[in-house]
Scaffold this motif. Structure first.
Motif, mmCIF file in Angstrom:
data_model
loop_
_atom_site.group_PDB
_atom_site.id
_atom_site.type_symbol
_atom_site.label_atom_id
_atom_site.label_comp_id
_atom_site.label_asym_id
_atom_site.label_seq_id
_atom_site.Cartn_x
_atom_site.Cartn_y
_atom_site.Cartn_z
ATOM 1 N N GLN A 103 0.843 -1.204 0.000
ATOM 2 C CA GLN A 103 0.000 0.000 0.000
ATOM 3 C C GLN A 103 0.879 1.256 0.000
ATOM 4 O O GLN A 103 2.031 1.218 0.439
ATOM 5 C CB GLN A 103 -0.915 -0.002 1.236
ATOM 6 C CG GLN A 103 -2.020 -1.026 1.110
ATOM 7 C CD GLN A 103 -2.673 -1.345 2.439
ATOM 8 O OE1 GLN A 103 -2.066 -1.168 3.491
ATOM 9 N NE2 GLN A 103 -3.884 -1.858 2.390
ATOM 10 N N GLU A 104 0.280 2.323 -0.459
ATOM 11 C CA GLU A 104 1.023 3.583 -0.494
ATOM 12 C C GLU A 104 0.491 4.472 0.635
ATOM 13 O O GLU A 104 -0.694 4.827 0.639
ATOM 14 C CB GLU A 104 0.781 4.256 -1.854
ATOM 15 C CG GLU A 104 1.601 5.508 -2.068
ATOM 16 C CD GLU A 104 1.099 6.275 -3.282
ATOM 17 O OE1 GLU A 104 0.895 7.486 -3.159
ATOM 18 O OE2 GLU A 104 0.882 5.625 -4.333
ATOM 19 N N VAL A 105 1.353 4.769 1.613
ATOM 20 C CA VAL A 105 0.895 5.608 2.732
ATOM 21 C C VAL A 105 1.684 6.919 2.712
ATOM 22 O O VAL A 105 2.913 6.928 2.726
ATOM 23 C CB VAL A 105 1.087 4.895 4.089
ATOM 24 C CG1 VAL A 105 0.594 5.778 5.242
ATOM 25 C CG2 VAL A 105 0.352 3.561 4.115
ATOM 26 N N LYS A 161 -7.636 -2.819 0.234
ATOM 27 C CA LYS A 161 -7.017 -3.891 -0.575
ATOM 28 C C LYS A 161 -5.531 -3.635 -0.810
ATOM 29 O O LYS A 161 -5.031 -2.545 -0.543
ATOM 30 C CB LYS A 161 -7.729 -3.943 -1.938
ATOM 31 C CG LYS A 161 -9.052 -4.641 -1.894
ATOM 32 C CD LYS A 161 -9.443 -4.958 -3.337
ATOM 33 C CE LYS A 161 -10.866 -5.443 -3.399
ATOM 34 N NZ LYS A 161 -11.692 -4.652 -4.280
ATOM 35 N N GLU A 162 -4.880 -4.646 -1.382
ATOM 36 C CA GLU A 162 -3.480 -4.488 -1.784
ATOM 37 C C GLU A 162 -3.376 -3.333 -2.778
ATOM 38 O O GLU A 162 -4.313 -3.099 -3.542
ATOM 39 C CB GLU A 162 -2.985 -5.779 -2.431
ATOM 40 C CG GLU A 162 -2.771 -6.883 -1.424
ATOM 41 C CD GLU A 162 -2.021 -8.059 -2.022
ATOM 42 O OE1 GLU A 162 -1.873 -8.115 -3.251
ATOM 43 O OE2 GLU A 162 -1.596 -8.920 -1.229
ATOM 44 N N PHE A 163 -2.267 -2.665 -2.775
ATOM 45 C CA PHE A 163 -1.982 -1.516 -3.642
ATOM 46 C C PHE A 163 -2.928 -0.331 -3.383
ATOM 47 O O PHE A 163 -3.021 0.575 -4.189
ATOM 48 C CB PHE A 163 -2.017 -1.915 -5.134
ATOM 49 C CG PHE A 163 -1.015 -2.980 -5.464
ATOM 50 C CD1 PHE A 163 0.332 -2.661 -5.618
ATOM 51 C CD2 PHE A 163 -1.399 -4.316 -5.561
ATOM 52 C CE1 PHE A 163 1.267 -3.658 -5.886
ATOM 53 C CE2 PHE A 163 -0.474 -5.314 -5.831
ATOM 54 C CZ PHE A 163 0.868 -4.980 -5.993
ATOM 55 N N GLY A 164 -3.629 -0.381 -2.263
ATOM 56 C CA GLY A 164 -4.536 0.717 -1.908
ATOM 57 C C GLY A 164 -3.737 1.950 -1.461
ATOM 58 O O GLY A 164 -2.524 1.891 -1.262
ATOM 59 N N LYS A 165 -4.485 3.075 -1.281
ATOM 60 C CA LYS A 165 -3.798 4.328 -0.910
ATOM 61 C C LYS A 165 -4.333 4.829 0.434
ATOM 62 O O LYS A 165 -5.547 4.858 0.660
ATOM 63 C CB LYS A 165 -4.048 5.391 -1.977
ATOM 64 C CG LYS A 165 -3.248 5.148 -3.241
ATOM 65 C CD LYS A 165 -3.222 6.424 -4.073
ATOM 66 C CE LYS A 165 -2.258 6.250 -5.232
ATOM 67 N NZ LYS A 165 -2.900 6.032 -6.506
ATOM 68 N N ILE A 166 -3.404 5.257 1.294
ATOM 69 C CA ILE A 166 -3.808 5.821 2.593
ATOM 70 C C ILE A 166 -3.098 7.169 2.743
ATOM 71 O O ILE A 166 -1.886 7.272 2.521
ATOM 72 C CB ILE A 166 -3.420 4.870 3.749
ATOM 73 C CG1 ILE A 166 -4.146 3.520 3.589
ATOM 74 C CG2 ILE A 166 -3.773 5.500 5.106
ATOM 75 C CD1 ILE A 166 -3.618 2.420 4.479
ATOM 76 N N ASP A 190 -8.555 6.479 3.665
ATOM 77 C CA ASP A 190 -8.146 5.330 2.853
ATOM 78 C C ASP A 190 -9.116 5.153 1.688
ATOM 79 O O ASP A 190 -10.213 5.737 1.689
ATOM 80 C CB ASP A 190 -8.062 4.050 3.712
ATOM 81 C CG ASP A 190 -9.399 3.619 4.273
ATOM 82 O OD1 ASP A 190 -10.344 3.430 3.489
ATOM 83 O OD2 ASP A 190 -9.515 3.441 5.514
ATOM 84 N N ASN A 191 -8.705 4.387 0.703
ATOM 85 C CA ASN A 191 -9.631 4.106 -0.410
ATOM 86 C C ASN A 191 -10.040 2.631 -0.386
ATOM 87 O O ASN A 191 -10.075 1.954 -1.396
ATOM 88 C CB ASN A 191 -9.042 4.528 -1.763
ATOM 89 C CG ASN A 191 -7.809 3.724 -2.135
ATOM 90 O OD1 ASN A 191 -7.273 3.007 -1.291
ATOM 91 N ND2 ASN A 191 -7.363 3.814 -3.373
#
Ligand code: ADP
Length: 401
Positions: A274-276, A310-315, A332-333
């Motif tokens: 994920q991208e945080v 989910k995987e590869f989600g963005k926070i 989060d998305n």
């Protein structure tokens, strides 16, 4: 009380007055004019005295009555006084509201028949030997407790009945919550225990290949960890409930704390690719709060975002300052929370999807602990969410200013 008053201040002087009048009327021939004049003066004095006393006494009685009525009017408990014939002598507004009474409900029998309360006035007064009795009823949405206490008149004979009515709705609600909580805890503990026992027994009963043994042992270890987490969350809750937390308030930088939490969760974030991103505005003053507790809150909210995205989600995390409050916004998305569940997710053990939360290692206590901690730090937490789009959690904590 009023009887004594009347006796001392009205009856006694009146008796004196009658005696003086009789003396005059008896018309003793030997009386001199001077003596008669004196007796008439005595009589006039007595009249004047009585009229002043009566006026004062009436004022006093009216004042006491008004005082009593004001007390009854503003009492939060309901009060109804019934005479021996069952008619209402006095009723205050609280009693009317609690029991939902109408104009026609004006006797003991009518009122308690309407409420389906099995009580008989004569029975309470004559058979139960002057003891007061208590009854609980549900009137509409409210739970009501009623005390029935007979009273006696000045001749020590039954005078009627006083009924004190209390709204115990909040009491019942808390009691039900406590019962539900105990049931939930038992249920939550039973699930992992059953699983551990099942796998342990299976392992004991047969010879299994190493691979299967490892699989079973893994389940046992995971379930044991879940139990440990549950017990630890329960202890945290109970510590905050009892305000016994030893975590003193200190001054600290919220931006730094949030970044530290992000670092702590880097492994989980990496596993889900994920991208945080974290943005801290420059002007956030230090906050004065329970640092350990706030860290726990941030870790929980961030863990939820990671878990339910989910995987590869963005926070995205924002730390800022507005109107004397520092805030942390975590967006989060992920899967989002249905509208109908949003106002329940702070309840203990409430989870939108029980199975999924368990699978992800959740106890359903995280948000209730977060709320408790923020309450004790004069902070707040708000959650907005759209299913399928994502969730936004905003935490506010007052700054030292
Ligand atoms: P849990 O241990 O189950 O995560 P929490 O009290 O932390 O318990 O959260 C309660 C429930 O709220 C979760 O089970 C989940 O259904 C929902 N929830 C919380 N945060 C999120 C989020 N960021 N996205 C989607 N659902 C969430």
């Amino acid at each position: 009380m009023v009887g004594l008053f009347v006796n001392k201040h009205i009856v006694n002087p009146t008796t004196k007055l009658i005696k003086s009048a009789e003396k005059i009327v008896s018309g003793d021939a030997t009386k001199t004019n001077e003596k008669k004049k004196n007796e008439i003066t005595d009589l006039t004095d007595a009249f004047n005295y009585i009229s002043v006393e009566m006026k004062q006494n009436l004022n006093e009685a009216t004042r006491q009555k008004k005082q009593m009525e004001t007390i009854l009017l503003h009492m939060t408990d309901g009060i109804i006084a019934f005479g021996i014939d069952g008619d209402i002598i006095h009723i205050n507004p609280a009693a009317i509201t609690f029991l939902g009474l109408e104009k026609d409900d004006n006797t003991f029998e009518k009122i308690f028949k309407k409420l389906n309360v099995d009580i008989n006035m004569e029975k309470v007064i004559y058979l139960e030997n002057w003891t007061s009795s208590e009854q609980k009823v549900k009137v509409g949405e409210r739970y009501i407790n009623m005390f029935f206490a007979p009273y006696k008149d000045e001749n020590d004979r039954p005078g009627g009945m006083i009924v004190v009515i209390q709204d115990i709705t909040e009491h019942v609600r808390l009691d039900n919550m406590r019962k539900e909580f105990v049931a939930d805890v038992s249920h939550e503990l039973k699930t992992p225990i059953t699983s551990i026992m099942g796998y342990a027994d299976t392992l004991l009963e047969g010879e299994y290949e190493k691979e299967i043994q490892d699989k079973f042992l893994n389940v046992i270890a995971t379930e044991a960890r879940r139990m440990a987490k549950l017990v630890s969350d329960l202890l945290t809750l109970s510590r905050y409930d009892n305000s016994k937390t030893s975590n003193e308030k200190t001054e600290f930088d919220l931006g730094e704390l949030v970044k530290k939490c992000q670092e702590k969760l880097q492994i989980e974030i990496g596993k889900k690719h994920q991208e945080v991103e974290c943005f801290v505005t420059a002007n956030v003053p230090p906050i004065f709060a329970d640092k350990y507790g706030i860290e726990r809150v941030v870790l929980n909210i961030l863990t939820n975002s990671i878990k339910y995205t989910k995987e590869f989600g963005k926070i995205k995390i924002y730390v800022g300052f507005v109107y004397n409050n520092a805030y942390i916004k975590i967006i989060d998305n992920g899967m989002g929370i249905p509208k109908e569940d949003l106002n329940r997710i702070f309840e203990r053990f409430y989870r939108v999807d029980k199975a999924r939360s368990r699978e992800l290692g959740g106890t359903g206590l995280g948000l209730s602990i977060a709320k408790e901690i923020l309450d004790q730090n004069n902070g707040s937490i708000d959650i907005k969410s759209i299913v399928g789009e994502g969730t936004e959690v905003v935490i506010q904590i007052p700054t030292k200013q």
